[in-house]
Write a protein that holds these residues in place. Structure first.
Motif, mmCIF file in Angstrom:
data_model
loop_
_atom_site.group_PDB
_atom_site.id
_atom_site.type_symbol
_atom_site.label_atom_id
_atom_site.label_comp_id
_atom_site.label_asym_id
_atom_site.label_seq_id
_atom_site.Cartn_x
_atom_site.Cartn_y
_atom_site.Cartn_z
ATOM 1 N N ASP A 490 0.814 -1.219 0.000
ATOM 2 C CA ASP A 490 0.000 0.000 0.000
ATOM 3 C C ASP A 490 0.844 1.263 0.000
ATOM 4 N N ALA A 491 2.121 1.138 0.387
ATOM 5 C CA ALA A 491 3.008 2.310 0.389
ATOM 6 C C ALA A 491 3.480 2.680 -1.011
ATOM 7 N N ILE A 492 3.286 1.768 -1.994
ATOM 8 C CA ILE A 492 3.727 2.053 -3.365
ATOM 9 C C ILE A 492 2.841 3.132 -3.976
ATOM 10 N N HIS A 493 3.438 4.234 -4.383
ATOM 11 C CA HIS A 493 2.707 5.355 -4.984
ATOM 12 C C HIS A 493 2.423 5.059 -6.452
ATOM 13 N N PRO A 494 1.294 5.513 -6.994
ATOM 14 C CA PRO A 494 0.992 5.278 -8.410
ATOM 15 C C PRO A 494 2.076 5.769 -9.368
ATOM 16 N N ASP A 495 2.865 6.766 -8.945
ATOM 17 C CA ASP A 495 3.915 7.295 -9.822
ATOM 18 C C ASP A 495 5.228 6.517 -9.728
ATOM 19 N N GLU A 496 5.302 5.535 -8.838
ATOM 20 C CA GLU A 496 6.531 4.760 -8.687
ATOM 21 C C GLU A 496 6.572 3.631 -9.712
ATOM 22 N N THR A 497 7.768 3.336 -10.242
ATOM 23 C CA THR A 497 7.905 2.361 -11.311
ATOM 24 C C THR A 497 9.064 1.412 -11.034
ATOM 25 N N PHE A 498 9.009 0.249 -11.699
ATOM 26 C CA PHE A 498 10.107 -0.709 -11.688
ATOM 27 C C PHE A 498 10.532 -0.968 -13.126
ATOM 28 N N ASP A 499 11.834 -0.885 -13.410
ATOM 29 C CA ASP A 499 12.362 -1.111 -14.752
ATOM 30 C C ASP A 499 13.013 -2.497 -14.793
ATOM 31 N N PRO A 500 12.401 -3.488 -15.476
ATOM 32 C CA PRO A 500 12.980 -4.838 -15.505
ATOM 33 C C PRO A 500 14.295 -4.909 -16.273
ATOM 34 N N ALA A 501 14.560 -3.948 -17.161
ATOM 35 C CA ALA A 501 15.803 -3.968 -17.930
ATOM 36 C C ALA A 501 17.008 -3.694 -17.040
ATOM 37 N N THR A 502 16.840 -2.840 -16.060
ATOM 38 C CA THR A 502 17.945 -2.477 -15.166
ATOM 39 C C THR A 502 17.785 -3.046 -13.766
ATOM 40 N N GLY A 503 16.566 -3.504 -13.422
ATOM 41 C CA GLY A 503 16.304 -3.987 -12.074
ATOM 42 C C GLY A 503 16.192 -2.873 -11.054
ATOM 43 N N GLN A 504 15.978 -1.648 -11.513
ATOM 44 C CA GLN A 504 15.918 -0.493 -10.633
ATOM 45 C C GLN A 504 14.472 -0.120 -10.309
ATOM 46 N N VAL A 505 14.248 0.261 -9.055
ATOM 47 C CA VAL A 505 12.938 0.732 -8.597
ATOM 48 C C VAL A 505 13.022 2.231 -8.367
ATOM 49 N N HIS A 506 12.104 2.952 -8.963
ATOM 50 C CA HIS A 506 12.052 4.403 -8.749
ATOM 51 C C HIS A 506 10.969 4.711 -7.720
ATOM 52 N N ARG A 507 11.376 5.298 -6.591
ATOM 53 C CA ARG A 507 10.442 5.666 -5.537
ATOM 54 C C ARG A 507 10.452 7.176 -5.345
ATOM 55 N N ILE A 508 9.316 7.708 -4.956
ATOM 56 C CA ILE A 508 9.228 9.158 -4.739
ATOM 57 C C ILE A 508 9.604 9.526 -3.306
ATOM 58 N N ASP A 509 9.643 8.550 -2.410
ATOM 59 C CA ASP A 509 10.088 8.783 -1.029
ATOM 60 C C ASP A 509 10.638 7.473 -0.474
ATOM 61 N N SER A 510 11.137 7.498 0.744
ATOM 62 C CA SER A 510 11.746 6.307 1.338
ATOM 63 C C SER A 510 11.093 6.022 2.689
ATOM 64 N N TRP A 511 11.523 4.889 3.298
ATOM 65 C CA TRP A 511 10.966 4.522 4.592
ATOM 66 C C TRP A 511 11.483 5.414 5.716
ATOM 67 N N ARG A 512 12.391 6.287 5.414
ATOM 68 C CA ARG A 512 12.831 7.272 6.400
ATOM 69 C C ARG A 512 11.887 8.469 6.478
ATOM 70 N N GLN A 513 10.925 8.491 5.578
ATOM 71 C CA GLN A 513 9.972 9.607 5.540
ATOM 72 C C GLN A 513 8.594 9.130 5.991
ATOM 73 N N TRP A 514 7.920 9.976 6.759
ATOM 74 C CA TRP A 514 6.612 9.627 7.305
ATOM 75 C C TRP A 514 5.567 9.416 6.218
ATOM 76 N N SER A 515 5.723 10.085 5.060
ATOM 77 C CA SER A 515 4.729 9.984 3.992
ATOM 78 C C SER A 515 4.565 8.532 3.518
ATOM 79 N N ARG A 516 5.674 7.802 3.446
ATOM 80 C CA ARG A 516 5.589 6.402 2.998
ATOM 81 C C ARG A 516 4.932 5.534 4.076
ATOM 82 N N TRP A 517 5.288 5.742 5.319
ATOM 83 C CA TRP A 517 4.653 5.017 6.414
ATOM 84 C C TRP A 517 3.158 5.328 6.482
#
Length: 573
Positions: A490-517
């Motif tokens: 549920d913490a995954i934002h609609p604007d966050e993406t995963f690129d299978p070509a590079t294996g990289q996940v793009h997140r707009i915030d991290s677990w160090r921020q209250w917004s994700r929690w």
């Protein structure tokens, strides 16, 4: 294209994939490591969605293997095409073996697909063989009375099914050929990290080993009763590890299915025999006196809690009920070998309804016949020697089958975590792996023999195993794991993406921020997360009380001389 990327988890598509409408995208191979802590949960979600989509199209392990090799596969009503001619080869310079715990994607995925050959009817047999052990049901009901026994069995059964449903949902979200989830510990690793995985695997190994030890104890008691206690109890116990190391050479659960089916019907026959004999003969007063210190007298029954039942004995009975439903620990292993994991919930429902009816029918009827003299295991509370022998003989066969099942999974857990992960050993499907399996089986059963000989007290040992291990895998762990996966999902934002070509996940915030929690905890289905967290706390408390009660009982057994380690005297004498 947009619809398919929505199905597969959002943007960040791989340009090397060639897709048409109605086709399932196939990820390009990338180098990865066993239990790589750098793989984020979004990647597991992504590849699990792909695999589940392929399974919905009716693609089995063979078809998925052809797809991974770049072949075209046609199925009824749909076509799956893989673009590109890039194939994985262990000799490719861009996929070097730099460590023993790194394998090529092709090796990993082929090994995963090779194991996925069990169907849901065979899983019904395996779940029933794993869980169905009604011998403790009458004694558990004797500690609660009619109403209390029915209520406890019903409540625990419903919650056990709910926990199984959670495990099934988490497996579907996290498992794929690329990242196969083979054990309960793998689930803990992907949700909470490597420390959780190691802790769960250690606890699972302990439970499986003690389960085999408990089966050795009860089979030893059965054989000693059949010999009229003329055969040394240690010899009665030793016979079963010898049998187990022979039958235990079966490696795959698919080959084990028909044997498990046989064990189910042996248990059903055993139930009706025990009920019929108990209805026409008195209880085994000598066994009740020797084990539970219950003097001979009129048979008594109670609707609610019996007067002779104590808080400790009620906790012990509750742990016997937990033991009765304790199969959730193996659900990941079962699903990992299924052609279509979607069908697991159907197998679980059929198996647990059958088990619930057997437990209640058998427990209530036998308690009505024997009252406070009800014994654990139930058939050893019969007084006619002939029928003791017949039911004990059935117990020996069904118990051996269940013991081999536990040993099969237990050795696989040890093999994967020690031989493969720590020592860099080969896959179990290879020739070297099979040879190592042959050597590990006798060692495993030898340790189980030591457990059975050192603590020959069936009720309290099984209660301790239930409180320490089974309670966690059946109730405690599924609840807190489901909280963890839902918070992260549920913490995954609609604007966050995963690129299978590079294996990289793009997140707009991290677990160090209250917004994700905040999104994770107070987002979708916050009430379900709250319920599961409370369920987790209640299960943990019950387990602690159960450990206290069974530990107290074991201490009393050794102080009073009821149990003697490595002795020729049977606990039934």
């Amino acid at each position: 294209m947009a619809n398919q990327m929505a199905i597969m988890g959002g943007g960040g598509g791989d340009p090397r994939l060639s897709m048409g409408e109605g086709q399932v995208p196939i990820p390009a191979p990338v180098r990865h490591k066993l239990h790589d802590p750098n793989v984020q949960i979004e990647e597991y979600f992504y590849y699990a969605r792909i695999q589940r989509a392929q399974e919905r199209q009716g693609l089995g392990p063979v078809e998925r293997g052809r797809i991974a090799n770049g072949e075209d596969v046609s199925t009824t009503g749909s076509e799956v095409i893989v673009g590109g001619d890039e194939k994985t080869d262990e000799k490719r310079p861009d996929l070097p073996r730099t460590a023993t715990n790194i394998v090529t994607p092709q090796e990993w995925e082929n090994a995963s697909r090779a194991a996925r050959n069990a169907t849901w009817p065979s899983i019904v047999y395996l779940i029933t063989t794993d869980i169905l052990g009604p011998s403790n049901a009458p004694w558990a009901i004797s500690q609660f009375g009619y109403v209390g026994g029915v209520m406890t069995y019903t409540f625990m059964g419903i919650m056990a099914f709910y926990a199984g449903w959670m495990i099934w949902r988490m497996f579907l979200k996290l498992d794929s050929d690329k990242y196969p989830m083979r054990t309960f510990g793998d689930m803990g690793f992907r949700i909470y990290g490597k420390e959780t995985r190691h802790g769960m695997n250690i606890l699972q190994s302990i439970q499986l080993l003690f389960n085999v030890g408990v089966i050795i104890i009860v089979n030893g008691q059965s054989l000693s009763q059949m010999s009229k206690f003329k055969l040394c109890f240690m010899v009665c116990i030793l016979i079963w590890p010898i049998c187990g190391l022979i039958v235990g050479q079966i490696r795959t659960l698919a080959k084990f299915g028909w044997i498990a089916n046989f064990a189910i019907w042996l248990n059903v026959i055993w139930i009706f025999m025990t009920i019929g004999v108990a209805a026409n003969s008195p209880p085994n007063y000598a066994a009740a006196l020797a084990t539970f210190n219950t003097p001979q007298g009129p048979i008594q029954h109670t609707v609610w809690i019996p007067s002779g039942s104590t808080f400790d004995s009620q906790l012990g009975a509750a742990m016997q009920i937990v033991y009765a439903y304790g199969g959730a620990m193996l659900y990941c292993e079962f699903m990992a070998e299924m052609r279509r994991p979607f069908d697991f919930i159907k197998a679980q429902f059929v198996a647990e309804i059958f088990i619930y009816v057997c437990y209640l029918m058998f427990g209530l009827v036998l308690y009505s016949q024997q009252g406070q003299f009800t014994y654990n295991p139930a058939n050893q509370g019969l007084s006619p020697y002939t029928w003791q022998t017949v039911t004990n003989a059935i117990n020996l066969v069904s118990g051996l089958i269940a013991g081999v099942l536990y040993g099969n999974i237990g050795i696989k857990v040890i093999y994967q975590n020690i031989v493969q992960d720590l020592l860099g050993g080969p896959e179990l499907t290879t020739k070297r792996g099979k040879m190592l399996w042959v050597g590990m089986v006798p060692i495993y059963w030898a340790i189980a023999f030591i457990i059975g000989s050192a603590i020959p007290q069936f009720t309290n040992v099984s209660s301790m195993v239930a409180a320490t291990c089974i309670m966690q895998f059946t109730y405690t762990f599924p609840a807190i794991l489901y909280v963890g996966i839902k918070v992260q999902e549920d913490a995954i934002h609609p604007d966050e993406t995963f690129d299978p070509a590079t294996g990289q996940v793009h997140r707009i915030d991290s677990w160090r921020q209250w917004s994700r929690w905040r999104r994770g905890i107070f987002g979708k289905q916050w009430y379900l997360k709250t319920f599961n967290f409370l369920f987790f706390l209640a299960s943990l408390t019950t387990a602690a009380l159960g450990m206290y009660a069974s530990g107290t009982g074991l201490r009393e057994d050794f102080e009073t001389g009821t149990s003697t380690s490595f002795s020729c005297k049977s606990p039934l004498q």
